[in-house]
Design an enzyme around this catalytic site. Structure first.
Site, PDB file in Angstrom:
ATOM      1  N   ASP A  55     -25.805   3.754   1.512  1.00 20.94           N
ATOM      2  CA  ASP A  55     -25.166   4.408   2.643  1.00 20.94           C
ATOM      3  C   ASP A  55     -25.928   4.107   3.927  1.00 20.94           C
ATOM      4  OD1 ASP A  55     -23.765   5.991   4.373  1.00 20.94           O
ATOM      5  OD2 ASP A  55     -24.199   7.882   3.354  1.00 20.94           O
ATOM      6  N   TYR A 143     -22.020   5.080  21.410  1.00 16.98           N
ATOM      7  CA  TYR A 143     -21.767   3.782  20.774  1.00 16.98           C
ATOM      8  C   TYR A 143     -22.470   2.672  21.553  1.00 16.98           C
ATOM      9  CZ  TYR A 143     -19.110  -0.167  18.836  1.00 16.98           C
ATOM     10  OH  TYR A 143     -18.748  -1.351  18.233  1.00 16.98           O
ATOM     11  N   ALA A 145     -24.994   2.891  23.601  1.00 17.35           N
ATOM     12  CA  ALA A 145     -26.446   3.006  23.486  1.00 17.35           C
ATOM     13  C   ALA A 145     -26.940   2.402  22.175  1.00 17.35           C
ATOM     14  CB  ALA A 145     -26.865   4.472  23.588  1.00 17.35           C
ATOM     15  N   LYS A 147     -25.496   0.027  20.533  1.00 19.57           N
ATOM     16  CA  LYS A 147     -25.298  -1.420  20.593  1.00 19.57           C
ATOM     17  C   LYS A 147     -26.263  -2.094  21.569  1.00 19.57           C
ATOM     18  CE  LYS A 147     -21.969  -1.904  17.576  1.00 19.57           C
ATOM     19  NZ  LYS A 147     -22.180  -2.693  16.349  1.00 19.57           N
TER      20      LYS A 147
END
Length: 229
Positions: A55, A143, A145, A147
């Site tokens: 996971d 998102y 941040a 990336k």
């Protein structure tokens, strides 16, 4: 000669397109699945692959979940991702943490675990990033941040591992016709038309080009945007 690849996110979208292309040419696949149900689906779709349940939303558990890894690994392909839109004022920390865990911390930890095998093969680490890793827009702070962080990770890793012959590439697709994109449109409250976006196979073709580039060159970063309509 057949190569060995470890791929995350092979259950759908870009990851599935990449895994199908690599399997079709006879390469060996190690695929990560987040739960047993997804693992069963991957085994059905890729009967010759080695499927491991791990996971990515729990990076600290990856070392214990992965077990024995291949001794040589030609490519480590980080394709899985998570996105939850929301403003800084309104997004709960749990959603922020999930995106950072899946998009940044899990790739960092998985890369660390795979480095001995990558060094043995003088292999490639490829991170499917996003144009959100280049420009951050409203409602995309968490998102983006994650990336932006992934882009920094690839830059540092590239410099660190050059002496070991390991190449590192960051791929930044614009909006692509995937289940994740459909979910983004749901969150945005907009109708979803996949024909408006890049096909997953197009991004997969870009990734295969990076994988197959002769060793006298390296593509450090590539952006894939929609062509003229």
């Amino acid at each position: 000669m057949a190569l060995t690849h470890l791929v995350t996110g092979a259950g759908s979208g870009i990851g599935a397109s990449v895994a199908r292309a690599l399997a079709a040419r006879g390469d060996a696949l190690w695929l990560l699945a987040r739960n047993d149900e997804r693992a069963a689906d991957l085994r059905a779709d890729f009967p010759t692959a080695r499927v491991v349940t791990a996971d990515l939303a729990d990076p600290e558990a990856l070392a214990g979940q992965l077990g024995q890894l291949p001794q040589r690994l030609d490519t480590l392909l980080h394709v899985a991702g998570a996105v939850d839109l929301g403003t800084v004022a309104e997004q709960p920390i749990a959603q922020v943490r999930r995106q950072v865990d899946v998009n940044l911390l899990a790739p960092m930890e998985l890369t660390r675990l795979c480095l001995p095998a990558l060094r043995a093969a003088r292999g490639l680490v490829l991170v499917v990033n996003s144009t959100s890793g280049i420009t951050a827009n409203p409602d995309w702070s968490a998102y983006a941040a994650s990336k932006f962080g992934a882009r920094a990770f690839t830059d540092a890793l590239r410099a660190e591992e050059a002496a070991h012959g390991v190449r590192v590439t960051s791929v930044h697709p614009s909006r692509t016709a995937t289940p994740m994109q459909a979910e983004v449109h749901r969150q945005e409250g907009r109708d979803y038309d996949p024909d408006r976006f890049i096909a997953p196979d197009t991004v997969a073709a870009t990734i295969l080009h990076v994988i197959d580039l002769p060793r006298d060159g390296t593509i450090t970063e590539v952006t894939v945007r929609p062509g003229p309509r």
